[in-house]
Design an enzyme around this catalytic site. Structure first.
Site, PDB file in Angstrom:
ATOM      1  N   ARG A   1      17.158 -26.463   3.082  1.00 21.45           N
ATOM      2  CA  ARG A   1      17.720 -26.378   4.424  1.00 21.45           C
ATOM      3  C   ARG A   1      18.138 -27.743   4.949  1.00 21.45           C
ATOM      4  O   ARG A   1      19.206 -27.880   5.562  1.00 21.45           O
ATOM      5  CB  ARG A   1      16.713 -25.704   5.359  1.00 21.45           C
TER       6      ARG A   1
ATOM      7  N   TYR B   1      24.074 -19.567   3.943  1.00 21.73           N
ATOM      8  CA  TYR B   1      23.070 -19.644   2.884  1.00 21.73           C
ATOM      9  C   TYR B   1      21.895 -20.529   3.296  1.00 21.73           C
ATOM     10  O   TYR B   1      21.983 -21.313   4.226  1.00 21.73           O
ATOM     11  CB  TYR B   1      23.641 -20.026   1.538  1.00 21.73           C
ATOM     12  N   GLU B   2      20.787 -20.324   2.589  1.00 21.69           N
ATOM     13  CA  GLU B   2      19.489 -20.941   2.904  1.00 21.69           C
ATOM     14  C   GLU B   2      19.010 -20.584   4.308  1.00 21.69           C
ATOM     15  O   GLU B   2      18.343 -21.362   4.966  1.00 21.69           O
ATOM     16  CB  GLU B   2      19.546 -22.470   2.735  1.00 21.69           C
ATOM     17  N   GLY B   3      19.360 -19.394   4.729  1.00 21.78           N
ATOM     18  CA  GLY B   3      18.928 -18.903   6.037  1.00 21.78           C
ATOM     19  C   GLY B   3      20.022 -19.053   7.061  1.00 21.78           C
ATOM     20  O   GLY B   3      20.451 -20.158   7.383  1.00 21.78           O
TER      21      GLY B   3
END
Length: 596
Positions: free
Chosen positions: A297, A441-443
């Protein structure tokens, strides 16, 4: 096509003048991170990213990756593999890793600066080594001794790369729904079966082996997220003694056809009884996953900064060259048939917005990198704990705001070009397309907002917020009599007081209605982000005035800080109003009545 030059002057300013990184490096025992060494590393990173990676950015977009459905192999765009070989030869993969595993042991803050340059030069290429860092951290913190010995060195040398295999076709954020199975095989290893999607760099032609970290369920796993375990599954089997064996039963079934980052291989990975090894405790995969996710992140946040910087450089160049109309206050370049568009207020609004958000984000990102150095290397356990709490709190703010601002910044930069920004030749539309994935992506941004509002605020009793507010207050107390910034110090203090009040209000309302957390989360995230950047812009204003940098540089910092407080920070007014509106305006409409 768009051009890129690594922003070394501003990176040095943040590290040396704002953060006083050389003193921290010395205090934390980074004996090899002398100012001369760090400067040489940054110079070499600038040369590599600007000279090697940046020219390949449009190549990756035009060619994309190619998948062979017969073998499952993936070929990367022309020049990508050769650039990776140069990256490995220069030792970049292990820049910040521990020397005992083959790393160079340099500070995370330096690695953060290098990562930003990579992302600004070529975001799609940068995705290939990106997730190796998360894999390294997961194995370092949760793996067995033999796993660290066998896997870390080739990962840090760049001979192998790593992936994170979390998402499944039916299961994204809610990992409690995942179905991938792990069956014990009696030799300490497991047979992994299932399908994972959206796997960045799941297959490519850079390295001989790819190390997949895969979430799966053991036969006795309890339901939900508490039943998740983590496994290391190599493309080619790796024994406990490090011997590399035959091809494992894992294949790339296809690659996604995407809106942007076309030079990055986004793979569907099929595991058909593939040999894997448990990492950490059974059913303890969630904890190991967050080790990978937090690293990724922060890395994705840097992608937003890198794209913003490249977009700004090109928009600024164009605004200085493009002649269009005359200044409203009279010709500024009477010898020319028209004035360059940089004289027009609305173009300046866009350029200054990009500059303020990008340079402010850089300060936040490099600060996060310096906190990671404290977490790992500080001698005082209380200092390490404080740094870990603070960087954990800042991670969702960094990831979400820096990527959302990346979209805003690439949009504004494209807008500066007018119609020319919409066509391929200038390269601005690629930056806008590439930026769009970073908030997903990645949350997603919504997930980051709930992480901040829930886990990092409600669950922790706002521990990270309290630490950050204490840091801000110490700065304000030390600078409240500074006539240059006294008014802005008062504004920042008022915003911090309101931030605390908003936090108490949301948490109080959520005690009787949990929907209040979700209703406030998005606006709370951005309120937080704008206040955080206000603090860093005041820090920059003070540091620039005290520095020995050029008069033009100091003026640019001073005026950009003023612009930020006058034109960007007021966005918090709308976010505060939305937070105070509560959940009712969002939840009152029945789900079945949305089409009414």
């Amino acid at each position: 096509m768009s051009q890129y030059t690594a922003p070394l002057d501003d990176i040095r300013f943040v590290l040396d003048d704002v953060l006083d990184a050389p003193s921290q490096f010395a205090r934390l025992g980074f004996g090899d991170a002398s100012p001369e060494v760090v400067d040489a590393v940054l110079e070499e990173a600038a040369r590599f990213t600007s000279g090697v990676l940046a020219p390949l950015n449009s190549v990756g977009d035009q060619q994309g990756c190619r998948h062979d459905p017969t073998t499952g192999d993936v070929s990367t765009p022309t020049g990508f593999k050769a650039a990776y070989a140069q990256y490995v030869e220069a030792g970049w993969p292990g820049l910040t890793a521990a020397p005992e595993y083959g790393g160079q042991g340099l500070p995370h803050a330096v690695g953060t600066a290098v990562s930003e340059m990579i992302n600004g030069a070529n975001l799609a290429w940068g995705n290939f080594p990106l997730l190796s860092h998360g894999a390294v951290e997961a194995l370092r913190q949760h793996g067995e001794d033999w796993q660290r010995e066998v896997f870390l060195r080739p990962l840090l040398e760049g001979r192998w790369t790593g992936t994170m295999c979390l998402t499944e076709p039916h299961c994204g954020t809610d990992l409690g729904l995942l179905r991938t199975r792990a069956e014990p095989r009696g030799e300490g290893d497991y047979a992994i079966t299932g399908t994972k999607i959206f796997i960045t760099a799941g297959e490519h032609d850079f390295t001989d082996n790819i190390i997949h970290l895969v979430l799966a369920r053991l036969p006795d796993a309890p339901p939900g997220a508490k039943g998740i375990s983590l496994f290391v599954v190599p493309k080619f089997k790796v024994a406990r003694d490090g011997t590399v064996g035959e091809r494992n039963a894992v294949r790339c079934g296809s690659i996604e056809h995407k809106m942007g980052i076309k030079g990055s291989a986004t793979c569907v990975m099929n595991f058909d009884g593939a040999e894997g090894w448990l990492v950490g405790k059974a059913h303890g995969g969630l904890r190991a996953m967050f080790t990978m996710m937090n690293s990724a992140r922060l890395g994705v946040g840097l992608q937003g900064i890198g794209l913003s910087e490249r977009a700004y450089q090109n928009a600024l160049r164009y605004a200085r060259e493009r002649l269009q109309s005359r200044s409203l206050t009279g010709p500024k370049f009477p010898e020319k048939p028209a004035d360059p568009i940089i004289v027009h207020p609305d173009v300046r609004r866009m350029l200054l917005s990009i500059k303020a958000l990008t340079e402010g984000s850089r300060m936040l990102a490099l600060h996060a990198g310096s906190l990671l150095d404290v977490v790992v290397h500080a001698h005082d356990p209380d200092e390490r704990e404080r740094a870990e709490t603070l960087v954990s709190f800042l991670t969702p703010i960094s990831k979400a705001c820096q990527t959302e601002w990346g979209i805003e910044n690439t949009y504004n930069a494209l807008q500066c070009f007018g119609g020319h920004g919409y066509i391929v030749e200038h390269g601005m539309e690629q930056l806008a397309r590439d930026a769009r994935i970073t908030t997903l992506y990645e949350g997603t941004t919504g997930i980051q907002a709930m992480d901040l509002m829930g886990r990092k605020t409600a669950t922790s009793q706002a521990a990270g917020l309290k630490l950050f507010l204490a840091e801000v207050e110490a700065f304000c107390a030390a600078n409240e009599s500074d006539s240059h910034i006294a008014a802005d110090v008062a504004t920042l203090r008022a915003k911090c007081t309101e931030w605390s009040e908003l936090t108490r209000g949301v948490l109080g309302s959520a005690a009787s209605n949990p929907d209040e957390l979700g209703a406030a989360a998005f606006d709370y995230l951005f309120y937080s982000g704008y206040v955080v950047l206000a603090y860093w812009w005041l820090r920059a204003s003070v540091a620039a005035r005290a520095s020995g940098r050029s008069a033009a540089f100091r003026e640019a910092k001073r005026e950009t800080a003023r612009f930020y407080f006058a034109r960007i920070l007021p966005r918090t007014l709308a976010h505060a109003a939305a937070i105070r509106a509560g959940a009712t305006p969002l939840m009152a409409l029945e789900a079945g009545h949305f089409d009414g």
